[in-house]
Design a protein around this motif. Structure first.
Motif, PDB file in Angstrom:
ATOM      1  N   TRP A  37     116.226  43.875  45.943  1.00 25.16           N
ATOM      2  CA  TRP A  37     115.703  45.017  45.198  1.00 25.16           C
ATOM      3  C   TRP A  37     114.280  44.740  44.716  1.00 25.16           C
ATOM      4  O   TRP A  37     113.396  45.575  44.864  1.00 25.16           O
ATOM      5  CB  TRP A  37     116.626  45.322  44.008  1.00 25.16           C
ATOM      6  CG  TRP A  37     116.106  46.384  43.097  1.00 25.16           C
ATOM      7  CD1 TRP A  37     116.293  47.727  43.231  1.00 25.16           C
ATOM      8  CD2 TRP A  37     115.312  46.199  41.922  1.00 25.16           C
ATOM      9  NE1 TRP A  37     115.655  48.386  42.203  1.00 25.16           N
ATOM     10  CE2 TRP A  37     115.048  47.471  41.385  1.00 25.16           C
ATOM     11  CE3 TRP A  37     114.799  45.092  41.263  1.00 25.16           C
ATOM     12  CZ2 TRP A  37     114.297  47.655  40.230  1.00 25.16           C
ATOM     13  CZ3 TRP A  37     114.051  45.275  40.117  1.00 25.16           C
ATOM     14  CH2 TRP A  37     113.811  46.548  39.611  1.00 25.16           C
ATOM     15  N   SER A  66     115.564  53.315  46.560  1.00 22.34           N
ATOM     16  CA  SER A  66     116.222  52.122  47.106  1.00 22.34           C
ATOM     17  C   SER A  66     117.734  52.161  46.903  1.00 22.34           C
ATOM     18  O   SER A  66     118.219  52.416  45.798  1.00 22.34           O
ATOM     19  CB  SER A  66     115.663  50.863  46.434  1.00 22.34           C
ATOM     20  OG  SER A  66     116.368  49.723  46.884  1.00 22.34           O
ATOM     21  N   VAL A  67     118.461  51.876  47.949  1.00 19.18           N
ATOM     22  CA  VAL A  67     119.917  51.762  47.841  1.00 19.18           C
ATOM     23  C   VAL A  67     120.289  50.591  46.921  1.00 19.18           C
ATOM     24  O   VAL A  67     121.331  50.599  46.276  1.00 19.18           O
ATOM     25  CB  VAL A  67     120.569  51.616  49.235  1.00 19.18           C
ATOM     26  CG1 VAL A  67     120.222  50.264  49.865  1.00 19.18           C
ATOM     27  CG2 VAL A  67     122.078  51.764  49.138  1.00 19.18           C
ATOM     28  N   TRP A  68     119.399  49.600  46.826  1.00 17.51           N
ATOM     29  CA  TRP A  68     119.677  48.420  46.007  1.00 17.51           C
ATOM     30  C   TRP A  68     119.664  48.739  44.516  1.00 17.51           C
ATOM     31  O   TRP A  68     120.277  48.025  43.718  1.00 17.51           O
ATOM     32  CB  TRP A  68     118.713  47.292  46.354  1.00 17.51           C
ATOM     33  CG  TRP A  68     118.870  46.899  47.786  1.00 17.51           C
ATOM     34  CD1 TRP A  68     118.002  47.167  48.813  1.00 17.51           C
ATOM     35  CD2 TRP A  68     119.996  46.253  48.388  1.00 17.51           C
ATOM     36  NE1 TRP A  68     118.511  46.700  49.999  1.00 17.51           N
ATOM     37  CE2 TRP A  68     119.738  46.134  49.764  1.00 17.51           C
ATOM     38  CE3 TRP A  68     121.199  45.765  47.896  1.00 17.51           C
ATOM     39  CZ2 TRP A  68     120.633  45.551  50.648  1.00 17.51           C
ATOM     40  CZ3 TRP A  68     122.090  45.173  48.774  1.00 17.51           C
ATOM     41  CH2 TRP A  68     121.792  45.076  50.127  1.00 17.51           C
TER      42      TRP A  68
END
Length: 170
Positions: A84, A26-28
């Motif tokens: 997220w 995840s980029v989050w």
């Protein structure tokens, strides 16, 4: 072993293997990893300015601006953290693995929002606003400690899984 339970730090399982993969991709996760230390630095600088105002009566505008910046970081990290949590656990807030951290986060948000409300409405005077900011910061430090503890447990768990092999779930 149930997720979120443990007998010792190395037996603690915060994530299932699928959740860990979602977390890692995840980029989050990166966003949270950048925002969290930035928010902490802003909090420390703001606390210094707030205490300076309370001790000397000087620098009210700088202290006020710093509390607003800190509040902005808090809201930003809460929004991105909820995204997220949705990606990793399938729900925006109160996933079992982070339930108590989310509960305390809402208290922290309430205190920061009370500061903004008091500032905008003029219902709270300058010194009381600064004391409220310090109370909000103390709650934030407790909340940050919760997250750091979970991060430590997750790392110990990952290290243990590497040594002993993956956990078999029923």
């Amino acid at each position: 072993m149930a997720r979120g339970s443990w007998k010792s730090p190395t037996e603690y399982r915060l994530y299932t293997e699928e959740q860990r993969q979602r977390r890692d991709s995840s980029v989050w996760t990166l966003v949270q990893g950048i925002l969290a230390p930035l928010q902490f630095v802003v909090c420390i600088l703001s606390a210094i300015l707030v205490v300076r105002f309370l001790m000397t009566g000087a620098g009210y505008e700088a202290a006020t601006l710093s509390v607003l910046v800190k509040t902005g970081f808090l809201f930003l990290i809460m929004i991105t953290g909820a995204i997220w949590e949705k990606e990793v656990f399938g729900q925006y807030l109160f996933a079992p693995a982070f339930f108590w951290e989310d509960v305390v986060s809402f208290g922290v948000i309430a205190l920061h929002t009370a500061y903004v409300w008091g500032l905008i409405t003029g219902a709270i005077g300058p010194a009381a606003l600064m004391w409220l900011a310090l109370v909000a910061y103390a709650a934030y430090v407790v909340n940050a400690a919760q997250f750091l503890w979970k991060l430590r447990l997750a790392r110990l768990s990952a290290a243990s899984a590497t040594v002993t092999g993956p956990e078999v779930s029923a």
